[in-house]
Design a protein around this motif. Structure first.
Motif, PDB file in Angstrom:
ATOM      1  N   GLN A   1       0.815  -1.216   0.000  1.00  0.00           N
ATOM      2  CA  GLN A   1       0.000   0.000   0.000  1.00  0.00           C
ATOM      3  C   GLN A   1       0.852   1.271   0.000  1.00  0.00           C
ATOM      4  O   GLN A   1       0.635   2.184  -0.791  1.00  0.00           O
ATOM      5  CB  GLN A   1      -0.917  -0.001   1.229  1.00  0.00           C
ATOM      6  CG  GLN A   1      -1.798   1.225   1.383  1.00  0.00           C
ATOM      7  CD  GLN A   1      -3.057   1.141   0.558  1.00  0.00           C
ATOM      8  OE1 GLN A   1      -3.491   0.062   0.201  1.00  0.00           O
ATOM      9  NE2 GLN A   1      -3.651   2.275   0.243  1.00  0.00           N
ATOM     10  N   ASP A   2       1.852   1.328   0.874  1.00  0.00           N
ATOM     11  CA  ASP A   2       2.631   2.557   1.035  1.00  0.00           C
ATOM     12  C   ASP A   2       3.454   2.891  -0.206  1.00  0.00           C
ATOM     13  O   ASP A   2       3.373   3.991  -0.750  1.00  0.00           O
ATOM     14  CB  ASP A   2       3.555   2.449   2.247  1.00  0.00           C
ATOM     15  CG  ASP A   2       2.832   2.710   3.560  1.00  0.00           C
ATOM     16  OD1 ASP A   2       1.611   2.932   3.520  1.00  0.00           O
ATOM     17  OD2 ASP A   2       3.492   2.674   4.605  1.00  0.00           O
TER      18      ASP A   2
ATOM     19  N   ARG B   1       5.517   7.307  -3.493  1.00  0.00           N
ATOM     20  CA  ARG B   1       6.921   6.927  -3.690  1.00  0.00           C
ATOM     21  C   ARG B   1       7.874   8.057  -3.296  1.00  0.00           C
ATOM     22  O   ARG B   1       8.716   8.470  -4.092  1.00  0.00           O
ATOM     23  CB  ARG B   1       7.147   6.535  -5.147  1.00  0.00           C
ATOM     24  CG  ARG B   1       6.416   5.282  -5.581  1.00  0.00           C
ATOM     25  CD  ARG B   1       6.680   4.973  -7.041  1.00  0.00           C
ATOM     26  NE  ARG B   1       6.083   3.717  -7.474  1.00  0.00           N
ATOM     27  CZ  ARG B   1       6.674   2.533  -7.378  1.00  0.00           C
ATOM     28  NH1 ARG B   1       7.879   2.450  -6.856  1.00  0.00           N
ATOM     29  NH2 ARG B   1       6.075   1.444  -7.793  1.00  0.00           N
ATOM     30  N   GLU B   2       7.755   8.584  -2.101  1.00  0.00           N
ATOM     31  CA  GLU B   2       8.653   9.636  -1.643  1.00  0.00           C
ATOM     32  C   GLU B   2      10.057   9.060  -1.456  1.00  0.00           C
ATOM     33  O   GLU B   2      10.286   8.215  -0.583  1.00  0.00           O
ATOM     34  CB  GLU B   2       8.145  10.219  -0.318  1.00  0.00           C
ATOM     35  CG  GLU B   2       8.976  11.390   0.180  1.00  0.00           C
ATOM     36  CD  GLU B   2       8.350  12.031   1.418  1.00  0.00           C
ATOM     37  OE1 GLU B   2       9.108  12.651   2.199  1.00  0.00           O
ATOM     38  OE2 GLU B   2       7.128  11.917   1.599  1.00  0.00           O
ATOM     39  N   HIS B   3      10.984   9.468  -2.315  1.00  0.00           N
ATOM     40  CA  HIS B   3      12.367   8.984  -2.304  1.00  0.00           C
ATOM     41  C   HIS B   3      12.442   7.470  -2.490  1.00  0.00           C
ATOM     42  O   HIS B   3      13.446   6.845  -2.123  1.00  0.00           O
ATOM     43  CB  HIS B   3      13.082   9.375  -1.005  1.00  0.00           C
ATOM     44  CG  HIS B   3      13.036  10.845  -0.708  1.00  0.00           C
ATOM     45  ND1 HIS B   3      13.568  11.801  -1.546  1.00  0.00           N
ATOM     46  CD2 HIS B   3      12.472  11.527   0.325  1.00  0.00           C
ATOM     47  CE1 HIS B   3      13.362  13.001  -1.041  1.00  0.00           C
ATOM     48  NE2 HIS B   3      12.685  12.866   0.092  1.00  0.00           N
ATOM     49  N   GLY B   4      11.395   6.859  -3.040  1.00  0.00           N
ATOM     50  CA  GLY B   4      11.392   5.419  -3.235  1.00  0.00           C
ATOM     51  C   GLY B   4      11.202   4.621  -1.964  1.00  0.00           C
ATOM     52  O   GLY B   4      11.443   3.405  -1.942  1.00  0.00           O
ATOM     53  N   ALA B   5      10.769   5.274  -0.881  1.00  0.00           N
ATOM     54  CA  ALA B   5      10.635   4.599   0.409  1.00  0.00           C
ATOM     55  C   ALA B   5       9.568   3.507   0.346  1.00  0.00           C
ATOM     56  O   ALA B   5       8.486   3.703  -0.210  1.00  0.00           O
ATOM     57  CB  ALA B   5      10.266   5.605   1.497  1.00  0.00           C
ATOM     58  N   ILE B   6       9.881   2.355   0.918  1.00  0.00           N
ATOM     59  CA  ILE B   6       8.916   1.260   0.995  1.00  0.00           C
ATOM     60  C   ILE B   6       7.822   1.587   2.004  1.00  0.00           C
ATOM     61  O   ILE B   6       6.652   1.281   1.799  1.00  0.00           O
ATOM     62  CB  ILE B   6       9.633  -0.054   1.373  1.00  0.00           C
ATOM     63  CG1 ILE B   6      10.572  -0.482   0.249  1.00  0.00           C
ATOM     64  CG2 ILE B   6       8.627  -1.146   1.666  1.00  0.00           C
ATOM     65  CD1 ILE B   6       9.861  -0.797  -1.059  1.00  0.00           C
ATOM     66  N   PHE B   7       8.224   2.195   3.126  1.00  0.00           N
ATOM     67  CA  PHE B   7       7.266   2.640   4.132  1.00  0.00           C
ATOM     68  C   PHE B   7       6.969   4.125   3.962  1.00  0.00           C
ATOM     69  O   PHE B   7       7.848   4.907   3.571  1.00  0.00           O
ATOM     70  CB  PHE B   7       7.819   2.439   5.552  1.00  0.00           C
ATOM     71  CG  PHE B   7       7.674   1.049   6.077  1.00  0.00           C
ATOM     72  CD1 PHE B   7       6.432   0.525   6.399  1.00  0.00           C
ATOM     73  CD2 PHE B   7       8.786   0.256   6.258  1.00  0.00           C
ATOM     74  CE1 PHE B   7       6.299  -0.754   6.889  1.00  0.00           C
ATOM     75  CE2 PHE B   7       8.671  -1.036   6.750  1.00  0.00           C
ATOM     76  CZ  PHE B   7       7.424  -1.540   7.061  1.00  0.00           C
ATOM     77  N   GLN B   8       5.753   4.513   4.294  1.00  0.00           N
ATOM     78  CA  GLN B   8       5.445   5.939   4.429  1.00  0.00           C
ATOM     79  C   GLN B   8       6.333   6.506   5.541  1.00  0.00           C
ATOM     80  O   GLN B   8       6.365   5.974   6.648  1.00  0.00           O
ATOM     81  CB  GLN B   8       3.964   6.116   4.800  1.00  0.00           C
ATOM     82  CG  GLN B   8       3.598   7.512   5.286  1.00  0.00           C
ATOM     83  CD  GLN B   8       3.662   8.547   4.164  1.00  0.00           C
ATOM     84  OE1 GLN B   8       3.220   8.289   3.074  1.00  0.00           O
ATOM     85  NE2 GLN B   8       4.208   9.701   4.453  1.00  0.00           N
ATOM     86  N   PRO B   9       7.107   7.565   5.276  1.00  0.00           N
ATOM     87  CA  PRO B   9       7.970   8.133   6.321  1.00  0.00           C
ATOM     88  C   PRO B   9       7.168   8.631   7.521  1.00  0.00           C
ATOM     89  O   PRO B   9       5.981   8.949   7.407  1.00  0.00           O
ATOM     90  CB  PRO B   9       8.656   9.299   5.597  1.00  0.00           C
ATOM     91  CG  PRO B   9       8.549   8.985   4.151  1.00  0.00           C
ATOM     92  CD  PRO B   9       7.258   8.244   3.990  1.00  0.00           C
ATOM     93  N   ILE B  10       7.820   8.690   8.658  1.00  0.00           N
ATOM     94  CA  ILE B  10       7.194   9.230   9.861  1.00  0.00           C
ATOM     95  C   ILE B  10       7.294  10.750   9.809  1.00  0.00           C
ATOM     96  O   ILE B  10       8.394  11.304   9.722  1.00  0.00           O
ATOM     97  CB  ILE B  10       7.876   8.695  11.131  1.00  0.00           C
ATOM     98  CG1 ILE B  10       7.758   7.172  11.187  1.00  0.00           C
ATOM     99  CG2 ILE B  10       7.260   9.336  12.374  1.00  0.00           C
ATOM    100  CD1 ILE B  10       8.525   6.549  12.343  1.00  0.00           C
ATOM    101  N   HIS B  11       6.171  11.427   9.854  1.00  0.00           N
ATOM    102  CA  HIS B  11       6.125  12.885   9.839  1.00  0.00           C
ATOM    103  C   HIS B  11       5.764  13.379  11.244  1.00  0.00           C
ATOM    104  O   HIS B  11       4.598  13.349  11.637  1.00  0.00           O
ATOM    105  CB  HIS B  11       5.087  13.383   8.828  1.00  0.00           C
ATOM    106  CG  HIS B  11       5.469  13.128   7.401  1.00  0.00           C
ATOM    107  ND1 HIS B  11       6.139  14.058   6.634  1.00  0.00           N
ATOM    108  CD2 HIS B  11       5.286  12.055   6.605  1.00  0.00           C
ATOM    109  CE1 HIS B  11       6.353  13.561   5.427  1.00  0.00           C
ATOM    110  NE2 HIS B  11       5.842  12.352   5.384  1.00  0.00           N
TER     111      HIS B  11
END
Length: 414
Positions: free
Chosen positions: A13-14, A19-29
Motif C-alpha cells: 500500500q505505502d 513513492r517519496e524517495h522510493g521509500a517502501i514505508f510511508q515516512p514518519i512525519h
C-alpha cells in the motif's frame, strides 16, 4: 490495488501509493504544523477545498497513510484514526448523538464500552440493551427517536456472535446508522460492510497491530448509508456526496474537538504490524480451535465459550459469517471447586495480562479484573462466573499452549 489479495494490498500500500524517495514505508512525519506558500492555499485547506494538512491534532501524512490502509482492508470510502479504540467509540457516540436520541446496543459488550454507554445515558441519550444474537429483539427495541444500532461482531468475553446480517438489513429498512465493532474478528475474517454496516470500528491495538506495542483505534465509513436520513449532521458538514457526511462530522467533532489524536510514531508501528495480520490470524485461529477442543474435554472445566466449537450457540452462524476461522478469544469456565488464582499461577507460557489480539497468549480472571466494577449482579446477567477465564490465544506452538493449560489445570488447588 483493489484487484490484489488482502495481504498483497496491505504490504504494498505505502510504496505504490506514495513513492517519496522510493521509500517502501510511508515516512514518519512528526511535524505538528504544516505551512503553505500562500495564504489562499492555507485557507483552502482549512475549508476543505484543497487537500492538505492543517494541524497534527487532526492528522499527518503518516496517519493518513494508515487510514488509507485501513480503508483498503475494510473496502470502505474513508477512515479516521484515533489514539485508542475507546477514543474512536467516543467520537462516534458524542459526535453523532444528541440528548433525547435513542441507541440500541448489544448487552454483550466489552466492559469499558458498557461503562461508556452508562456515561452516555447519564447525559441524556436513551440506551436500550438487547440480546443482539436475535435480530427480532433489536427490532422490538426501535423507537421513533432511535438513531443508531451498535453491536460487536464477536462479544468480549462471552464470544456471542450477533445476528449481524439480519440487523444490517433491519437498519437499512429503518434508515438507521449501523455501527459494527469488528475488533475481535478483524477485517481479515469478514468486513463490516458485508453485513451492511454504516460505520466499522477497529481497535488497532489488537489483531491489526498485533505486537502489543501500540494503542490505536479507527472508524471506517463504508459508504452504504445515506446521511441525508440522519437528522444530526450539522449544516456545515453537508459537503460532497451525502454518504461521506458522517465521517466528516466524526473527524471534526470527534477528533478535532475531542483531541484523541494518534501520533505519527504509533501510526507507523501499527501500519508495519498490519502487514502480517493475515499470517498471524491464521495461526491464532488454528491454535484457538485446538486449545478450545482440548479444554472442553478437561475434567476441571465446566464449559468453553468459543464459536469454533459445535457446542457454541452461534457455531453455524459463525461458520457462515467467518468462513471457518473463529478468532482468537475464548471464555473458559472452571468448575466451582477449582481455585482460579492457583490455576493461573501455574501457567508458564501464557501471560497474565489484559489485552487481546497479541502474538502472545494472554489470560485473566474476568470477574476479578476487567468486570470487577460491574458488581456480581451485572456479571451474573452477562454469564461471567468467578471462575471465568478470558483467554486471548497467540501464535505460540500449539503443543506448548495445550501442554501449558493442561498442566496448570491438573496442578490447580481445589
Amino acid at each position: 490495488m483493489s484487484d490484489f489479495g488482502f495481504t498483497t494490498q496491505i504490504v504494498h500500500q505505502d510504496h505504490l501509493a506514495h513513492r517519496e524517495h522510493g521509500a517502501i514505508f510511508q515516512p514518519i512525519h512528526p511535524s505538528t504544523e504544516f505551512a503553505y506558500a500562500t495564504a489562499e492555499d492555507l485557507a483552502a485547506v482549512f475549508q476543505g477545498r484543497q487537500a492538505g494538512f492543517t494541524y497534527g491534532r487532526t492528522g499527518t501524512p503518516t496517519t493518513a497513510a494508515l487510514e488509507a490502509k485501513i480503508t483498503a482492508m475494510e473496502k470502505g470510502i474513508g477512515t479516521v484514526c484515533f489514539a485508542t479504540g475507546m477514543a474512536a467509540l467516543n467520537a462516534i457516540f458524542f459526535a453523532l448523538l444528541r440528548q433525547g436520541d435513542h441507541l440500541v446496543a448489544s448487552k454483550y459488550v466489552f466492559g469499558n464500552t458498557n461503562s461508556l454507554l452508562l456515561t452516555l445515558g447519564s447525559l441524556g441519550v436513551e440506551i436500550t440493551l438487547v440480546d443482539a444474537t436475535d435480530a427480532s429483539q433489536v427490532e422490538a427495541a426501535i423507537r421513533p427517536n432511535t438513531r443508531m444500532v451498535f453491536v460487536e461482531t464477536i462479544a468480549n468475553p462471552g464470544t456471542q456472535v450477533a445476528d449481524l446480517k439480519a440487523i444490517g438489513d433491519l437498519c437499512q429498512t429503518r434508515k438507521l446508522v449501523y455501527v459494527v465493532d469488528s475488533t475481535l474478528s478483524s477485517p481479515y475474517l469478514r468486513r463490516g460492510r458485508d453485513f451492511g454496516a454504516s460505520l466499522v470500528i477497529n481497535s488497532l491495538s489488537k489483531h491489526i497491530s498485533g505486537h502489543g506495542n501500540a494503542l490505536g483505534g479507527a472508524v471506517t465509513q463504508t459508504g452504504l448509508y445515506d446521511w441525508t436520513h440522519f437528522p444530526n449532521i450539522y449544516e456545515q458538514y453537508h459537503k460532497g456526496e451525502s454518504n461521506t457526511w458522517g465521517l466528516l462530522q466524526i473527524k471534526k467533532k470527534g477528533l478535532r474537538d475531542m483531541g484523541g489524536t494518534l501520533s505519527s510514531d504509533v501510526a507507523h508501528r501499527i501500519a508495519a504490524g498490519a502487514e502480517t495480520m493475515a499470517l498471524r490470524m491464521d495461526r491464532i485461529c488454528s491454535n484457538a480451535l485446538a486449545l478450545a477442543t482440548v479444554l472442553q474435554a478437561h475434567p476441571r472445566v465446566s464449559r468453553v465459550h468459543y464459536p469454533g466449537l459445535a457446542s457454541h450457540a452461534q457455531h453455524e452462524r459463525a461458520t457462515e459469517f467467518f468462513g471457518g476461522l473463529y478468532g482468537g478469544l475464548m471464555g473458559v469456565e472452571l468448575k466451582p471447586e477449582v481455585d482460579v488464582f492457583d490455576c493461573l499461577n501455574h501457567l508458564k507460557v501464557a501471560a497474565l495480562a489484559t489485552h487481546l489480539g497479541d502474538n502472545r497468549t494472554l489470560v485473566l480472571p474476568a470477574a476479578h479484573t476487567i468486570y470487577y466494577e460491574m458488581g456480581p449482579e451485572r456479571r451474573a446477567l452477562m454469564g461471567i462466573s468467578d471462575g471465568f477465564l478470558r483467554i486471548s490465544v497467540g501464535i505460540e506452538d500449539e503443543p506448548d499452549l495445550i501442554g501449558d493449560f493442561t498442566q496448570a489445570l491438573d496442578a490447580a488447588r481445589a
